[in-house]
Design a protein around this motif. Structure first.
Motif, PDB file in Angstrom:
ATOM      1  N   TYR A   1      81.059  29.742  59.320  1.00 14.19           N
ATOM      2  CA  TYR A   1      80.753  28.914  58.161  1.00 14.19           C
ATOM      3  C   TYR A   1      81.929  29.010  57.200  1.00 14.19           C
ATOM      4  CZ  TYR A   1      77.280  26.324  55.614  1.00 14.19           C
ATOM      5  OH  TYR A   1      76.589  25.322  55.011  1.00 14.19           O
ATOM      6  N   PRO A   2      82.465  27.892  56.701  1.00 18.24           N
ATOM      7  CA  PRO A   2      83.679  27.970  55.874  1.00 18.24           C
ATOM      8  C   PRO A   2      83.448  28.647  54.523  1.00 18.24           C
ATOM      9  CG  PRO A   2      82.889  25.708  56.058  1.00 18.24           C
ATOM     10  CD  PRO A   2      81.971  26.529  56.883  1.00 18.24           C
ATOM     11  N   PRO A   3      84.509  29.137  53.886  1.00 17.71           N
ATOM     12  CA  PRO A   3      84.393  29.654  52.531  1.00 17.71           C
ATOM     13  C   PRO A   3      83.788  28.565  51.641  1.00 17.71           C
ATOM     14  CG  PRO A   3      86.602  30.024  53.393  1.00 17.71           C
ATOM     15  CD  PRO A   3      85.902  29.155  54.377  1.00 17.71           C
ATOM     16  N   THR A   4      82.898  28.956  50.741  1.00 12.90           N
ATOM     17  CA  THR A   4      82.161  27.958  49.956  1.00 12.90           C
ATOM     18  C   THR A   4      82.221  28.291  48.473  1.00 12.90           C
ATOM     19  OG1 THR A   4      80.664  27.678  51.812  1.00 12.90           O
ATOM     20  CG2 THR A   4      79.909  26.839  49.712  1.00 12.90           C
ATOM     21  N   LEU A   5      82.573  27.297  47.681  1.00 13.10           N
ATOM     22  CA  LEU A   5      82.613  27.478  46.230  1.00 13.10           C
ATOM     23  C   LEU A   5      81.194  27.311  45.696  1.00 13.10           C
ATOM     24  CD1 LEU A   5      84.637  27.692  43.777  1.00 13.10           C
ATOM     25  CD2 LEU A   5      84.380  25.216  43.599  1.00 13.10           C
ATOM     26  N   LEU A   6      80.619  28.396  45.171  1.00 15.94           N
ATOM     27  CA  LEU A   6      79.253  28.312  44.638  1.00 15.94           C
ATOM     28  C   LEU A   6      79.251  27.999  43.147  1.00 15.94           C
ATOM     29  CD1 LEU A   6      77.342  31.306  46.286  1.00 15.94           C
ATOM     30  CD2 LEU A   6      77.644  28.982  47.116  1.00 15.94           C
ATOM     31  N   ARG A   7      80.279  28.468  42.456  1.00 11.20           N
ATOM     32  CA  ARG A   7      80.355  28.173  41.017  1.00 11.20           C
ATOM     33  C   ARG A   7      81.824  28.003  40.655  1.00 11.20           C
ATOM     34  NH1 ARG A   7      77.859  32.449  36.805  1.00 11.20           N
ATOM     35  NH2 ARG A   7      79.714  33.643  37.367  1.00 11.20           N
ATOM     36  N   PRO A   8      82.228  26.799  40.192  1.00 17.17           N
ATOM     37  CA  PRO A   8      83.621  26.622  39.780  1.00 17.17           C
ATOM     38  C   PRO A   8      83.904  27.412  38.510  1.00 17.17           C
ATOM     39  CG  PRO A   8      82.451  24.507  39.882  1.00 17.17           C
ATOM     40  CD  PRO A   8      81.431  25.592  39.987  1.00 17.17           C
ATOM     41  N   GLY A   9      85.166  27.731  38.288  1.00 18.41           N
ATOM     42  CA  GLY A   9      85.540  28.466  37.074  1.00 18.41           C
ATOM     43  C   GLY A   9      87.016  28.274  36.825  1.00 18.41           C
ATOM     44  N   ASN A  10      87.624  29.200  36.110  1.00 21.38           N
ATOM     45  CA  ASN A  10      89.038  29.042  35.776  1.00 21.38           C
ATOM     46  C   ASN A  10      89.953  29.105  36.987  1.00 21.38           C
ATOM     47  OD1 ASN A  10      88.035  29.894  32.875  1.00 21.38           O
ATOM     48  ND2 ASN A  10      89.989  28.829  32.775  1.00 21.38           N
ATOM     49  N   ILE A  11      89.568  29.890  37.974  1.00 21.08           N
ATOM     50  CA  ILE A  11      90.325  29.860  39.235  1.00 21.08           C
ATOM     51  C   ILE A  11      89.778  28.666  40.011  1.00 21.08           C
ATOM     52  CG2 ILE A  11      90.787  31.122  41.377  1.00 21.08           C
ATOM     53  CD1 ILE A  11      90.530  33.692  39.645  1.00 21.08           C
ATOM     54  N   THR A  12      90.628  27.692  40.273  1.00 18.89           N
ATOM     55  CA  THR A  12      90.133  26.395  40.758  1.00 18.89           C
ATOM     56  C   THR A  12      89.942  26.381  42.277  1.00 18.89           C
ATOM     57  OG1 THR A  12      92.364  25.539  41.093  1.00 18.89           O
ATOM     58  CG2 THR A  12      91.400  25.205  38.909  1.00 18.89           C
ATOM     59  N   SER A  13      89.203  25.382  42.757  1.00 20.19           N
ATOM     60  CA  SER A  13      88.979  25.256  44.203  1.00 20.19           C
ATOM     61  C   SER A  13      90.315  25.062  44.924  1.00 20.19           C
ATOM     62  CB  SER A  13      88.018  24.111  44.508  1.00 20.19           C
ATOM     63  OG  SER A  13      88.394  22.964  43.817  1.00 20.19           O
ATOM     64  N   LYS A  14      91.259  24.384  44.256  1.00 21.07           N
ATOM     65  CA  LYS A  14      92.575  24.180  44.893  1.00 21.07           C
ATOM     66  C   LYS A  14      93.309  25.522  45.029  1.00 21.07           C
ATOM     67  CE  LYS A  14      96.739  21.393  44.891  1.00 21.07           C
ATOM     68  NZ  LYS A  14      97.549  22.503  45.338  1.00 21.07           N
ATOM     69  N   GLN A  15      93.248  26.334  43.996  1.00 26.77           N
ATOM     70  CA  GLN A  15      93.895  27.655  44.095  1.00 26.77           C
ATOM     71  C   GLN A  15      93.280  28.467  45.227  1.00 26.77           C
ATOM     72  OE1 GLN A  15      93.356  28.510  39.729  1.00 26.77           O
ATOM     73  NE2 GLN A  15      95.279  29.585  40.011  1.00 26.77           N
ATOM     74  N   ILE A  16      91.958  28.360  45.384  1.00 27.50           N
ATOM     75  CA  ILE A  16      91.279  29.112  46.456  1.00 27.50           C
ATOM     76  C   ILE A  16      91.713  28.571  47.814  1.00 27.50           C
ATOM     77  CG2 ILE A  16      89.026  29.716  47.478  1.00 27.50           C
ATOM     78  CD1 ILE A  16      89.230  30.913  44.720  1.00 27.50           C
ATOM     79  N   SER A  17      91.675  27.235  47.977  1.00 28.90           N
ATOM     80  CA  SER A  17      92.002  26.703  49.310  1.00 28.90           C
ATOM     81  C   SER A  17      93.494  26.897  49.606  1.00 28.90           C
ATOM     82  CB  SER A  17      91.557  25.252  49.481  1.00 28.90           C
ATOM     83  OG  SER A  17      92.100  24.467  48.482  1.00 28.90           O
TER      84      SER A  17
ATOM     85  N   PHE B   1      88.540  33.839  28.692  1.00 29.89           N
ATOM     86  CA  PHE B   1      88.310  32.571  29.396  1.00 29.89           C
ATOM     87  C   PHE B   1      87.089  31.822  28.874  1.00 29.89           C
ATOM     88  CE2 PHE B   1      90.717  35.072  32.552  1.00 29.89           C
ATOM     89  CZ  PHE B   1      91.821  34.244  32.636  1.00 29.89           C
ATOM     90  N   GLY B   2      86.070  32.546  28.496  1.00 30.79           N
ATOM     91  CA  GLY B   2      84.923  31.913  27.851  1.00 30.79           C
ATOM     92  C   GLY B   2      83.938  31.213  28.768  1.00 30.79           C
ATOM     93  N   ILE B   3      84.262  31.016  30.032  1.00 33.14           N
ATOM     94  CA  ILE B   3      83.234  30.563  30.983  1.00 33.14           C
ATOM     95  C   ILE B   3      83.200  31.571  32.143  1.00 33.14           C
ATOM     96  CG2 ILE B   3      83.343  28.099  30.381  1.00 33.14           C
ATOM     97  CD1 ILE B   3      84.808  27.662  33.069  1.00 33.14           C
ATOM     98  N   GLU B   4      82.082  31.576  32.850  1.00 36.74           N
ATOM     99  CA  GLU B   4      81.826  32.604  33.846  1.00 36.74           C
ATOM    100  C   GLU B   4      82.785  32.476  35.036  1.00 36.74           C
ATOM    101  OE1 GLU B   4      79.871  30.278  32.784  1.00 36.74           O
ATOM    102  OE2 GLU B   4      78.254  31.192  31.624  1.00 36.74           O
ATOM    103  N   SER B   5      82.875  33.558  35.814  1.00 34.00           N
ATOM    104  CA  SER B   5      83.822  33.613  36.932  1.00 34.00           C
ATOM    105  C   SER B   5      83.548  32.538  37.994  1.00 34.00           C
ATOM    106  CB  SER B   5      83.731  34.997  37.596  1.00 34.00           C
ATOM    107  OG  SER B   5      82.423  35.233  38.072  1.00 34.00           O
ATOM    108  N   THR B   6      84.599  32.206  38.700  1.00 36.25           N
ATOM    109  CA  THR B   6      84.500  31.366  39.903  1.00 36.25           C
ATOM    110  C   THR B   6      83.790  32.196  40.978  1.00 36.25           C
ATOM    111  OG1 THR B   6      86.631  30.367  39.359  1.00 36.25           O
ATOM    112  CG2 THR B   6      85.886  30.148  41.650  1.00 36.25           C
TER     113      THR B   6
END
Ligand code: TXA
Ligand code: MG
Length: 345
Positions: free
Chosen positions: A195-211, A179-184
């Motif tokens: 407190y809702p789940p929070t994206l601290l660092r985006p990565g190859n697994i996208t915020s849309k996939q998480i939500s 993947f070449g960039i660090e993990s989500t």
């Protein structure tokens, strides 16, 4: 030459003896220590020149149990691990009491991730098989000096730590990382406080996939007040001045006054589009990255390191498209450089 199995055995011996190991993951190379040995983890901070309040990710084998690491494992954690582990996703959970503060940078939360790279998995399995309680992990940041670009090939790690490696750090070579960039990174540590789940660092697994997986909206770090020490604006920087530019501005700047708008001296242009036919300027050198975000991410840090070793006064990088699959790359680019021209919000 030693076989991979022998190298992994040697690496496990080093970990158990409180020494460090460089190993490949599917994102970037890690610099690992036994997560239960304070002295070994201290070596990571010293070697990386990393401030002590920057917590580390603990890498665990697929058989590892989340409730060994976390005081509380919310349903959301199981949904995400079911969908994305092993793989490039790190979860932040409430820390179990037995986890040493040095791993968590003094925080009451812990970062855990189960990598999918076969060498990382083999290393973790062998290492854990030597543990009496069958549980254990490798605490590992990316194998680079603090603030620098993460290594995606073993050569990059040698560039960062040549003398230390010569002095006996075990090194496992997995070629170029996928993947070449660090993990989500997703923070679930405050779910119990509503407190809702929070994206601290985006990565190859996208915020849309998480939500989508969680069936609910998630916050991103800018919207939240969660402390994320590693989230410095100027992380992941090449040494050469890096400027970001839109496609339209790039085309205009190349046409105008022999490209002088891009800057003085020898300039590297890093584009995802192909070189224009009329491109002849000798002060500008054109480097193409793939148009697909996965392959782009796989090459990005490598090209920045290659260009860093050449005599460019500046790297001008064409800003990639703005859709979801590119979000991890945008995050890293915005930390690696600034916009060349003023951007209207
Ligand atoms: O892909 C990756 O995640 C790679 C490979 C080696 O696994 N690792 C990596 O580690 O990028 P590192 O240390 O370079 O970045 C870890 C990030 C840092 O920004 C750190 O602050 C954040 O994770 N982090 C770790 N524990 C945390 C915690 N408890 N709360 C908030 N952020 C945390
Ligand atoms: Mg790092």
């Amino acid at each position: 030459m030693n076989s991979l199995k022998e190298k992994i055995n040697q690496a496990c011996f080093n970990l158990s003896s409180g020494n460090l190991v460089v190993f490949p993951t599917e994102t970037v190379y890690g610099l690992g220590a036994d997560s239960e040995q304070v002295n070994a983890i201290e070596k990571i901070y010293v070697l990386k020149q990393r401030p002590k309040n920057h917590p580390l990710i603990v890498h665990i084998a697929p058989e590892g149990k989340l409730d060994y690491w976390a005081d509380f494992v919310p349903r959301e954690a199981y949904l995400l691990t079911e969908a994305f582990w092993p793989g490039p996703l790190t979860l932040i959970l409430k820390r179990a009491v037995h986890i040493n503060h040095i791993v968590t940078g003094g925080q009451d939360s812990i970062a855990v991730r189960c990598p999918s790279h076969p060498i990382a998995q083999e290393l973790l399995r062998s290492f854990i098989s030597g543990k009496a309680n069958g549980q254990g992990g490798i605490a590992a940041p990316s194998a680079n000096k603090f603030g620098r670009i993460s290594p995606t090939r073993l050569e990059h790690v040698h560039d960062e730590f040549s003398s230390e490696i010569a002095m006996g750090i075990s090194v496992l070579d997995g070629g170029a990382t996928e993947f070449g960039i660090e993990s989500t990174i997703v923070d679930l540590s405050r779910i119990q406080e509503n407190y809702p789940p929070t994206l601290l660092r985006p990565g190859n697994i996208t915020s849309k996939q998480i939500s989508d997986t969680l069936g609910r909206e998630i916050l991103t770090v800018n919207e939240s007040s969660v402390r994320s020490p590693g989230n410095y604006r100027h992380h992941y920087r090449p040494k050469t001045d890096l400027k970001l530019i839109s496609t339209e501005q790039l085309n205009r700047a190349i046409d105008s006054q022999n490209g002088i708008l891009l800057g003085k001296g020898k300039i590297a242009i890093v584009a995802y589009s192909s070189k224009p036919n009329n491109f002849t300027n000798k002060n500008l050198a054109w480097f193409s990255l793939p148009e697909n975000p996965l392959s782009y991410g796989n090459k990005l840090y490598d090209i920045l390191r290659i260009l860093d070793q050449q005599e460019f006064s500046r790297i001008v990088l064409q800003i990639p498209p703005k859709n979801g699959s590119w979000e991890g790359i945008h995050d890293r680019l915005n930390r690696a450089g600034e916009h060349l021209f003023y951007q209207k919000k």
